[in-house]
Design an enzyme around this catalytic site. Structure first.
Site, PDB file in Angstrom:
ATOM      1  N   CYS A   1       0.891  -1.315   0.179  1.00 30.12           N
ATOM      2  CA  CYS A   1      -0.111  -0.077   0.065  1.00 30.12           C
ATOM      3  C   CYS A   1       0.673   1.321   0.012  1.00 30.12           C
ATOM      4  O   CYS A   1       2.035   1.170   0.431  1.00 30.12           O
ATOM      5  CB  CYS A   1      -0.932   0.123   1.196  1.00 30.12           C
TER       6      CYS A   1
ATOM      7  N   ARG B   1       4.009  -0.217  -6.641  1.00 31.56           N
ATOM      8  CA  ARG B   1       3.785  -0.864  -5.420  1.00 31.56           C
ATOM      9  C   ARG B   1       2.711  -2.026  -5.668  1.00 31.56           C
ATOM     10  O   ARG B   1       2.293  -2.893  -5.064  1.00 31.56           O
ATOM     11  CB  ARG B   1       3.574  -0.174  -4.157  1.00 31.56           C
TER      12      ARG B   1
ATOM     13  N   TRP C   1      -3.744  -2.102  -1.557  1.00 26.40           N
ATOM     14  CA  TRP C   1      -3.866  -3.692  -1.986  1.00 26.40           C
ATOM     15  C   TRP C   1      -4.931  -4.312  -0.593  1.00 26.40           C
ATOM     16  O   TRP C   1      -4.388  -4.427   0.273  1.00 26.40           O
ATOM     17  CB  TRP C   1      -2.452  -4.222  -1.943  1.00 26.40           C
TER      18      TRP C   1
ATOM     19  N   ASN D   1      -1.119   0.806   6.501  1.00 27.27           N
ATOM     20  CA  ASN D   1      -0.337  -0.132   5.560  1.00 27.27           C
ATOM     21  C   ASN D   1      -0.072  -1.143   6.608  1.00 27.27           C
ATOM     22  O   ASN D   1       0.437  -0.889   7.966  1.00 27.27           O
ATOM     23  CB  ASN D   1       0.728   0.388   5.073  1.00 27.27           C
ATOM     24  N   GLY D   2      -0.425  -2.469   6.340  1.00 26.07           N
ATOM     25  CA  GLY D   2      -0.048  -3.525   7.262  1.00 26.07           C
ATOM     26  C   GLY D   2      -1.174  -4.327   7.751  1.00 26.07           C
ATOM     27  O   GLY D   2      -2.262  -4.418   6.903  1.00 26.07           O
TER      28      GLY D   2
ATOM     29  N   GLU E   1      20.225 -22.061   2.207  1.00 27.17           N
ATOM     30  CA  GLU E   1      20.009 -20.631   1.905  1.00 27.17           C
ATOM     31  C   GLU E   1      21.106 -19.797   2.499  1.00 27.17           C
ATOM     32  O   GLU E   1      21.607 -18.610   2.127  1.00 27.17           O
ATOM     33  CB  GLU E   1      18.621 -19.959   1.888  1.00 27.17           C
TER      34      GLU E   1
ATOM     35  N   LYS F   1      23.690 -17.121   1.060  1.00 23.51           N
ATOM     36  CA  LYS F   1      23.739 -15.922   1.199  1.00 23.51           C
ATOM     37  C   LYS F   1      25.190 -15.311   1.751  1.00 23.51           C
ATOM     38  O   LYS F   1      25.760 -14.272   1.161  1.00 23.51           O
ATOM     39  CB  LYS F   1      22.944 -15.257   2.264  1.00 23.51           C
TER      40      LYS F   1
ATOM     41  N   GLU G   1      27.733 -15.702  -1.447  1.00 22.33           N
ATOM     42  CA  GLU G   1      27.560 -14.766  -2.404  1.00 22.33           C
ATOM     43  C   GLU G   1      27.988 -13.298  -2.001  1.00 22.33           C
ATOM     44  O   GLU G   1      28.453 -12.594  -2.988  1.00 22.33           O
ATOM     45  CB  GLU G   1      25.920 -14.452  -2.361  1.00 22.33           C
TER      46      GLU G   1
ATOM     47  N   HIS H   1      28.123 -37.947   8.210  1.00 22.49           N
ATOM     48  CA  HIS H   1      28.264 -38.700   6.819  1.00 22.49           C
ATOM     49  C   HIS H   1      29.479 -37.783   6.131  1.00 22.49           C
ATOM     50  O   HIS H   1      29.501 -38.124   4.850  1.00 22.49           O
ATOM     51  CB  HIS H   1      27.243 -38.991   6.020  1.00 22.49           C
TER      52      HIS H   1
ATOM     53  N   LYS I   1      21.562  -9.976 -11.197  1.00 23.08           N
ATOM     54  CA  LYS I   1      20.201 -10.174 -10.793  1.00 23.08           C
ATOM     55  C   LYS I   1      19.628 -10.981 -11.176  1.00 23.08           C
ATOM     56  O   LYS I   1      18.883 -11.909 -10.574  1.00 23.08           O
ATOM     57  CB  LYS I   1      19.710  -8.689 -10.597  1.00 23.08           C
TER      58      LYS I   1
END
Length: 606
Positions: free
Chosen positions: A2, A27, A74, A98-99, A479, A483, A486, A502, A601
């Site tokens: 929003c 947005r 939204w 918003n939220g 992940e 990160k 990266e 193992h 990206k």
């Protein structure tokens, strides 16, 4: 996401409010509205659809007030109708929000018992009536808002104006961003500095928990304890074509901190918050008849798919096959009838993922794509495109796109489980309710900067780092390792904790930090046994868990305390600490956080 704007102006502000909202159109939204103070009264104009519909309404019924707020919505609670559009108001107060207000049902019930009449299906209206109730008790507007904020649970940003108050606007943020703009005899409010670019380049960013009293002469800012505080005024460089870093050092930091907001709006696209039910779009396939789900993606998006495999198989009881797109496209996998193929891509242009989509489509699979760019090739070639509402992600290392992908996949898992009768109505409500709490919990996690800085100072000295996790925490460990390597260029590997014996255990000594993702779930005791194996070999354990450190059976070098939550949403929350650890470590080392070497990206070539 929003959009919120507000202006304390020298002349009529309606057209400027609409112009500011137009800068936030990126947005996404489904309705818009503004409210102003007119001769001591509150007046508003709202419209479904695009801003041009609101502009037409304002031509027919103009507003002349010098004090006003605006909003692009939204839909979260309630359908995208004019009745549910913001601003919401009584005869005393008007609010844009918003939220998600998590406890709005409880507040609404109490307020209705006092005689308050609700006109919409939204959670925001509870805020309006709560402030009105405090005003009715004789509190002035500032005291009324201060008292009301104490009763709100969730992640939110608020802009508030009052009848009879032409020189007053109040703003508050908890988990969703807000910026104050300073003019000469004028003040501004925006959920993004971009909205304020035509009016001022002097910006103050409210910090988490802040609320502010705006008058044309300036702003008084209070922290979460209600103590008067000062926040810096910075010179912003923003335009309608530029997403700026705000007061963050890097885009990655900004995008990590946007997650309470973007996750809430992504969830709202697939859930009915008012009834705590899933509201998933038609995929053109009877979800009850799905024989198998095939998921394919690359990089971080692949790890989101791995989490989804745990969710779908556990809750929907449907077998899931997953592979990285660069492998699946070549192995000529046999695909069943009534199969659903799901592709996850931030850009929607990833070459390997697109090629695999075309293979699955040629093999008569129903295609659903989870993308952040609705006009992308992957979205266009899918039977159903399931958007994430992350907004532009500038940092190469994906953060907010990842948690938004997880949000959509969690909703998909519930939708399939519901269609197949694999969960009860009560279980659906419990799972959806847990998801609605995610933005608030992320906002709380983001307030723990000190522990991440401390961990980063030690990790920056390491050459190798191991990440461990079990169950749906295993993909989060993968992940986390991705990160770290990266953006800091430190070698890191993620493993299923049960695989430690193992092979990876041979790497452990006092020079190897081991980051353990360990929510206190059904698998926690198993993970504890692996922790003890690491401790016995001198490994430096960094424990990310909601369990007390003593339950680990050893003394970790660092403990990142997580909130107690339903294990279903653990991957969404535990993704945030691993992002923060990587970010702060890279900053310590001095690498280019937003544009790490050798990476792009969007990978649009094989």
């Amino acid at each position: 996401m929003c959009g919120i704007v507000g202006i304390l102006g020298k002349s009529a502000v309606a057209s400027d409010l609409v112009d500011a909202l137009r800068r936030l159109e990126y947005r996404g939204y489904d309705s818009a509205g503004i409210a102003t103070v007119e001769g001591g009264r509150l007046e508003r104009r709202r419209a479904e659809g695009k801003l041009r519909n609101l502009e037409k309404r304002l031509i027919e019924e103009p507003l002349a007030g010098r004090t006003g707020i605006g909003h692009t919505r939204w839909a979260t609670h309630g359908r995208p109708t004019e009745r549910n559009a913001h601003p919401h108001m009584t005869n005393k107060v008007s609010v844009v929000h918003n939220g998600i207000i998590e406890n709005f049902r409880e507040l609404r019930t109490k307020l209705e018992a006092k005689g308050h009449r609700f006109d919409t299906d939204t959670d925001t209206e509870a805020v309006v009536h709560l402030i009105t109730d405090e005003l009715n008790k004789g509190n002035d507007p500032v005291a009324a808002v201060g008292r009301a904020l104490d009763h709100l649970q969730g992640a939110f940003a608020l802009g508030i104006i009052f009848a009879g108050e032409d020189d007053l606007m109040i703003a508050a943020r908890k988990g969703s961003p807000l910026a104050i703009g300073h003019g000469t005899g004028e003040m501004y409010l925006g959920s993004d500095a971009i909205a304020l670019a035509p009016f001022t380049d002097a910006i103050t960013y409210l910090e988490e928990g802040d609320w502010a009293v705006l008058r044309r002469s300036g702003a008084e800012i209070y922290d979460r304890q209600g103590t008067r505080t000062e926040r810096p005024v910075i010179k912003a460089v923003a335009s309608s074509l530029l997403v700026d870093k705000g007061n963050y050092r890097h885009f990655m930091a900004k995008e990590i901190n946007e997650q309470p907001e973007v996750v809430s709006h992504t969830l709202a696209n697939y859930l009915d918050m008012a009834t705590a039910q899933v509201r998933f779009p038609d995929l053109g396939l009877d979800l009850a008849q799905i024989s198998r789900v095939t998921i394919s993606a690359c990089g971080t998006a692949y790890y989101a798919g791995l989490v989804a495999k745990y969710w779908i198989e556990r809750y929907a009881r449907v077998p899931v096959d997953i592979d990285v797109a660069s492998e699946m496209r070549y192995r000529e996998a046999p695909l069943p009838e009534n199969g659903l193929a799901v592709f996850v891509s931030q850009s929607g242009e990833t070459a390997d993922t697109l090629a695999t989509l075309r293979y699955c489509k040629a093999n008569k699979q129903r295609i659903a794509s989870i993308v952040n760019v609705r006009t992308s090739t992957i979205a266009r070639e899918s039977d159903a495109a399931l958007p994430t509402l992350a907004g532009p992600e500038i940092g190469v290392a994906s953060t907010k796109a990842f948690t938004c992908q997880l949000s959509v996949l969690a909703c998909l898992a519930i939708a399939i489980a519901k269609a197949r009768g694999a969960i009860t109505k009560e279980q659906e409500i419990a799972l959806v309710t847990a998801l609605t709490e995610v933005p608030r919990h992320i906002a709380a996690i983001l307030r723990q900067d000190e522990i991440y800085l401390s961990v980063a100072q030690e990790l920056a000295k390491a050459r190798d780092v191991l990440y461990l996790g079990r169950g749906s925490s295993f993909p989060i460990a993968l992940e986390g390792a991705l990160k770290l390597k990266e953006i800091s260029y430190i070698h890191a590997e993620g493993y299923a904790a049960g695989e430690l014996k193992h092979g990876p255990i041979a790497l452990i000594d006092e020079n190897v930090p081991v980051i353990v993702v360990a929510p206190e779930d059904d698998l926690f005791e198993k993970t504890v046994s692996n922790l003890q194996e690491v401790a016995a070999r001198g490994g430096q354990i960094i424990l990310i868990s909601d369990a007390a450190p003593e339950k680990a059976g050893c003394t970790p070098a660092a403990h990142i305390q997580m909130p107690k939550i339903d294990s279903f949403i653990a991957p969404l929350l535990y993704a945030v600490p691993i992002q923060l650890i990587a970010y702060h470590t890279a900053v310590q080392i001095g690498t280019d956080v937003d544009q790490p070497r050798n990476l792009a990206k969007s990978v649009t070539v094989e």
